[in-house]
Motif scaffolding. Structure first.
Motif, PDB file in Angstrom:
ATOM      1  N   VAL A 165       0.857  -1.188   0.000  1.00  0.00           N
ATOM      2  CA  VAL A 165       0.000   0.000   0.000  1.00  0.00           C
ATOM      3  C   VAL A 165       0.893   1.238   0.000  1.00  0.00           C
ATOM      4  O   VAL A 165       1.918   1.265   0.678  1.00  0.00           O
ATOM      5  CB  VAL A 165      -0.906  -0.010   1.269  1.00  0.00           C
ATOM      6  CG1 VAL A 165      -1.722   1.251   1.377  1.00  0.00           C
ATOM      7  CG2 VAL A 165      -1.800  -1.230   1.263  1.00  0.00           C
ATOM      8  N   PRO A 166       0.533   2.286  -0.762  1.00  0.00           N
ATOM      9  CA  PRO A 166       1.343   3.517  -0.750  1.00  0.00           C
ATOM     10  C   PRO A 166       1.447   4.103   0.664  1.00  0.00           C
ATOM     11  O   PRO A 166       0.482   4.061   1.430  1.00  0.00           O
ATOM     12  CB  PRO A 166       0.558   4.472  -1.653  1.00  0.00           C
ATOM     13  CG  PRO A 166      -0.334   3.604  -2.475  1.00  0.00           C
ATOM     14  CD  PRO A 166      -0.624   2.393  -1.647  1.00  0.00           C
ATOM     15  N   TYR A 167       2.603   4.648   0.987  1.00  0.00           N
ATOM     16  CA  TYR A 167       2.837   5.224   2.311  1.00  0.00           C
ATOM     17  C   TYR A 167       1.815   6.308   2.660  1.00  0.00           C
ATOM     18  O   TYR A 167       1.479   6.490   3.817  1.00  0.00           O
ATOM     19  CB  TYR A 167       4.235   5.823   2.406  1.00  0.00           C
ATOM     20  CG  TYR A 167       5.373   4.818   2.490  1.00  0.00           C
ATOM     21  CD1 TYR A 167       5.174   3.448   2.420  1.00  0.00           C
ATOM     22  CD2 TYR A 167       6.672   5.263   2.638  1.00  0.00           C
ATOM     23  CE1 TYR A 167       6.219   2.553   2.494  1.00  0.00           C
ATOM     24  CE2 TYR A 167       7.738   4.371   2.715  1.00  0.00           C
ATOM     25  CZ  TYR A 167       7.499   3.021   2.643  1.00  0.00           C
ATOM     26  OH  TYR A 167       8.539   2.138   2.721  1.00  0.00           O
ATOM     27  N   GLY A 168       1.339   7.026   1.676  1.00  0.00           N
ATOM     28  CA  GLY A 168       0.379   8.097   1.927  1.00  0.00           C
ATOM     29  C   GLY A 168      -1.022   7.615   2.253  1.00  0.00           C
ATOM     30  O   GLY A 168      -1.877   8.408   2.642  1.00  0.00           O
ATOM     31  N   GLN A 169      -1.267   6.304   2.128  1.00  0.00           N
ATOM     32  CA  GLN A 169      -2.596   5.770   2.410  1.00  0.00           C
ATOM     33  C   GLN A 169      -2.666   5.105   3.781  1.00  0.00           C
ATOM     34  O   GLN A 169      -3.747   4.872   4.309  1.00  0.00           O
ATOM     35  CB  GLN A 169      -3.004   4.768   1.323  1.00  0.00           C
ATOM     36  CG  GLN A 169      -4.472   4.418   1.355  1.00  0.00           C
ATOM     37  CD  GLN A 169      -4.895   3.550   0.180  1.00  0.00           C
ATOM     38  OE1 GLN A 169      -4.099   3.197  -0.685  1.00  0.00           O
ATOM     39  NE2 GLN A 169      -6.161   3.198   0.139  1.00  0.00           N
ATOM     40  N   ILE A 170      -1.513   4.796   4.372  1.00  0.00           N
ATOM     41  CA  ILE A 170      -1.483   4.237   5.722  1.00  0.00           C
ATOM     42  C   ILE A 170      -1.161   5.368   6.681  1.00  0.00           C
ATOM     43  O   ILE A 170      -0.173   6.084   6.507  1.00  0.00           O
ATOM     44  CB  ILE A 170      -0.459   3.091   5.851  1.00  0.00           C
ATOM     45  CG1 ILE A 170      -0.928   1.895   5.028  1.00  0.00           C
ATOM     46  CG2 ILE A 170      -0.262   2.709   7.311  1.00  0.00           C
ATOM     47  CD1 ILE A 170      -0.184   0.610   5.251  1.00  0.00           C
ATOM     48  N   PHE A 171      -2.004   5.526   7.689  1.00  0.00           N
ATOM     49  CA  PHE A 171      -1.837   6.611   8.647  1.00  0.00           C
ATOM     50  C   PHE A 171      -1.384   6.042   9.988  1.00  0.00           C
ATOM     51  O   PHE A 171      -1.862   4.998  10.423  1.00  0.00           O
ATOM     52  CB  PHE A 171      -3.160   7.371   8.825  1.00  0.00           C
ATOM     53  CG  PHE A 171      -3.415   8.370   7.724  1.00  0.00           C
ATOM     54  CD1 PHE A 171      -3.681   9.695   8.031  1.00  0.00           C
ATOM     55  CD2 PHE A 171      -3.402   7.997   6.392  1.00  0.00           C
ATOM     56  CE1 PHE A 171      -3.922  10.631   7.033  1.00  0.00           C
ATOM     57  CE2 PHE A 171      -3.632   8.915   5.381  1.00  0.00           C
ATOM     58  CZ  PHE A 171      -3.889  10.237   5.699  1.00  0.00           C
ATOM     59  N   LYS A 172      -0.447   6.741  10.616  1.00  0.00           N
ATOM     60  CA  LYS A 172       0.038   6.345  11.939  1.00  0.00           C
ATOM     61  C   LYS A 172      -0.688   7.158  12.996  1.00  0.00           C
ATOM     62  O   LYS A 172      -1.126   8.281  12.753  1.00  0.00           O
ATOM     63  CB  LYS A 172       1.556   6.528  12.039  1.00  0.00           C
ATOM     64  CG  LYS A 172       2.064   7.929  11.733  1.00  0.00           C
ATOM     65  CD  LYS A 172       3.577   7.955  11.620  1.00  0.00           C
ATOM     66  CE  LYS A 172       4.062   9.284  11.053  1.00  0.00           C
ATOM     67  NZ  LYS A 172       5.505   9.260  10.793  1.00  0.00           N
TER      68      LYS A 172
END
Length: 183
Positions: free
Chosen positions: A67-74
């Protein structure tokens, strides 16, 4: 990589309720999945092999799930004028503490001590979900979430992400939406 679809508040995997991590109310998985189920929202669970030595749990999750880094939120916890506040930002970004303070109506913010974050949320670092926390804290999600069809956040344990609509994330957390990420 495995996933389980959930609609109408039921998570299923092979026809059985998905369980894992800390037990939630009624033994229905994690508190995060229980919160999503109780709200009756559609979501998808994504399990992956968590690397305990990963420098960034969020980036490791993105890599494992493709998954693109911008779609996973921390999910990060900060103290805004001494009050714990949840910040939800893409793993591709860093948290802008000044912007968080302003969005939360405060003057100054600093990162919370990890032990305080774990105690307040009921989750361990690397598996802190913005959903189903032990006590409801003020929350702010980065505005970049609005451009996405779905967003991934921790489902309450390392190795488990929950994918849901951004509007559902905002509603379930009671979050304000503001520009709080840099990079």
């Amino acid at each position: 990589m495995s996933s389980a679809k959930a609609k109408g508040g039921r998570a299923v995997k092979g026809g059985r309720a998905v369980k894992g991590g800390r037990a939630a109310k009624g033994g229905r998985g994690t508190p995060a999945t229980a919160a999503a189920a109780d709200a009756g929202i559609a979501y998808t669970l994504h399990a992956y092999e968590a690397d305990p030595d990963a420098g960034s749990y969020g980036e490791a999750a993105a890599d494992a799930l493709g998954v693109p880094y911008g779609q996973i939120f921390k999910t990060l916890l900060a103290e805004v004028d001494g009050r714990l506040t949840v910040a939800i930002v893409p793993v591709s970004s860093t948290l802008d503490l000044k912007a968080l303070a302003a969005a939360a109506g405060g003057k100054k913010a600093r990162m919370a001590d990890p032990k305080d974050a774990e105690r307040a949320t009921g989750y361990v670092v690397g598996g802190i979900s913005p959903l189903g926390q032990r006590r409801r804290l003020p929350a702010v999600v980065d505005r970049s979430v609005s451009a996405l069809a779905t967003v991934y956040v921790s489902a309450g344990r390392r190795g488990l992400q929950i994918e849901l609509a951004p509007a559902d994330l905002v509603r379930l957390t009671g979050a304000a939406v503001a520009a709080i990420a840099r990079g």
